[in-house]
Design a protein around this motif. Structure first.
Motif, PDB file in Angstrom:
ATOM      1  N   PRO A 197       0.800  -1.232   0.000  1.00 20.84           N
ATOM      2  CA  PRO A 197       0.000   0.000   0.000  1.00 20.84           C
ATOM      3  C   PRO A 197       0.830   1.279   0.000  1.00 20.84           C
ATOM      4  O   PRO A 197       0.449   2.268  -0.621  1.00 20.84           O
ATOM      5  N   VAL A 198       1.977   1.267   0.669  1.00 17.41           N
ATOM      6  CA  VAL A 198       2.808   2.474   0.729  1.00 17.41           C
ATOM      7  C   VAL A 198       3.414   2.767  -0.644  1.00 17.41           C
ATOM      8  O   VAL A 198       3.354   3.895  -1.143  1.00 17.41           O
ATOM      9  N   LYS A 199       4.001   1.730  -1.277  1.00 17.17           N
ATOM     10  CA  LYS A 199       4.603   1.923  -2.604  1.00 17.17           C
ATOM     11  C   LYS A 199       3.543   2.304  -3.633  1.00 17.17           C
ATOM     12  O   LYS A 199       3.751   3.193  -4.459  1.00 17.17           O
ATOM     13  N   THR A 200       2.414   1.606  -3.595  1.00 17.14           N
ATOM     14  CA  THR A 200       1.340   1.907  -4.539  1.00 17.14           C
ATOM     15  C   THR A 200       0.826   3.328  -4.329  1.00 17.14           C
ATOM     16  O   THR A 200       0.609   4.062  -5.290  1.00 17.14           O
ATOM     17  N   GLY A 201       0.680   3.733  -3.089  1.00 15.42           N
ATOM     18  CA  GLY A 201       0.232   5.091  -2.783  1.00 15.42           C
ATOM     19  C   GLY A 201       1.188   6.143  -3.317  1.00 15.42           C
ATOM     20  O   GLY A 201       0.759   7.168  -3.867  1.00 15.42           O
ATOM     21  N   LYS A 202       2.485   5.896  -3.168  1.00 13.09           N
ATOM     22  CA  LYS A 202       3.484   6.863  -3.651  1.00 13.09           C
ATOM     23  C   LYS A 202       3.437   6.990  -5.174  1.00 13.09           C
ATOM     24  O   LYS A 202       3.565   8.086  -5.717  1.00 13.09           O
ATOM     25  N   ILE A 203       3.278   5.842  -5.871  1.00 11.06           N
ATOM     26  CA  ILE A 203       3.257   5.905  -7.334  1.00 11.06           C
ATOM     27  C   ILE A 203       1.979   6.591  -7.819  1.00 11.06           C
ATOM     28  O   ILE A 203       2.003   7.354  -8.786  1.00 11.06           O
ATOM     29  N   ILE A 204       0.863   6.355  -7.130  1.00 14.79           N
ATOM     30  CA  ILE A 204      -0.388   7.042  -7.497  1.00 14.79           C
ATOM     31  C   ILE A 204      -0.225   8.548  -7.328  1.00 14.79           C
ATOM     32  O   ILE A 204      -0.579   9.335  -8.206  1.00 14.79           O
ATOM     33  N   GLN A 205       0.374   8.958  -6.207  1.00 14.46           N
ATOM     34  CA  GLN A 205       0.574  10.389  -5.957  1.00 14.46           C
ATOM     35  C   GLN A 205       1.503  11.007  -7.010  1.00 14.46           C
ATOM     36  O   GLN A 205       1.214  12.080  -7.546  1.00 14.46           O
ATOM     37  N   LEU A 206       2.590  10.329  -7.300  1.00 13.18           N
ATOM     38  CA  LEU A 206       3.546  10.829  -8.296  1.00 13.18           C
ATOM     39  C   LEU A 206       2.872  11.001  -9.658  1.00 13.18           C
ATOM     40  O   LEU A 206       2.986  12.060 -10.290  1.00 13.18           O
ATOM     41  N   LEU A 207       2.172   9.970 -10.095  1.00 13.50           N
ATOM     42  CA  LEU A 207       1.535  10.021 -11.416  1.00 13.50           C
ATOM     43  C   LEU A 207       0.393  11.035 -11.460  1.00 13.50           C
ATOM     44  O   LEU A 207       0.188  11.713 -12.469  1.00 13.50           O
TER      45      LEU A 207
END
Length: 194
Positions: free
Chosen positions: A3-13
């Protein structure tokens, strides 16, 4: 899915797209609190939302699941190792100079193996007016024909689309060393040096 990695990539994109959390939420018909929860790593998108989210963010679902974007090594633009992808459903032709995730008609495509043409498989190549005149007696029916002929050098790709029930005859500007590459609808991709 982390969830942390996925959350960061969603925010970045999302930020790369210039979207606020609210704007992303509106596009997906969900609350902005849900987007915030994802980006904080407090939860992950439901499976039913992944394709829509991937489409909005212009990313593969796999990148969302992994929580990272895979980057290819830079290859300096050398086209000699160009990869050809041919869709078995619609015949679409795609190319890539490096590793790529390529899909068409809902299917992931693998790069086609380029086979060295045997002497009886080679296309006829004549030099006329500083152009290569390429021809062949290859069958050109709706079910069995050469779909394209291309000249590939270290920095150039010249591609000529071919059609069933037409004789294979095309001209390609003469260039220094290169490979002639063509695709048979039944037997795959072949090459010969010219």
């Amino acid at each position: 899915m982390d969830p942390v990695k996925t959350g960061k990539i969603i925010q970045l994109l999302r930020k790369e797209k210039g979207l606020t959390q609210k704007q992303l939420a509106e596009k997906m018909f969900i609350s902005d609190k849900t987007v915030s929860k994802w980006e904080c790593g407090a939860g992950c998108p439901e499976i039913s939302l992944l394709q829509q989210l991937a489409d909005i963010l212009d990313v593969e679902i796999d990148a969302l699941l992994k929580g990272q974007l895979d980057q290819n090594d830079r290859n300096g633009g050398n086209m000699k190792n160009l990869k050809f992808y041919v869709c078995p459903v619609c015949g679409n032709l795609l190319t890539a100079t490096g590793e790529a995730s390529v899909s068409c008609c809902g299917k992931m495509l693998e790069p086609s193996e380029i086979k060295k043409a045997e002497s009886d498989e080679k296309l006829s190549v004549e030099l006329i007016d500083n152009e290569y005149f390429v021809s062949s007696s290859h069958e050109m029916t709706k079910d069995h024909y050469i779909t394209f002929v291309a000249l590939l050098t270290g920095d150039t790709l010249i591609l000529r689309k071919q059609y069933p029930e037409w004789d294979l005859q095309t001209r390609i500007p003469r260039m220094a060393h290169g490979r002639l590459i063509w695709h048979c609808s039944k037997h795959g991709i072949f090459s010969q040096l010219i």
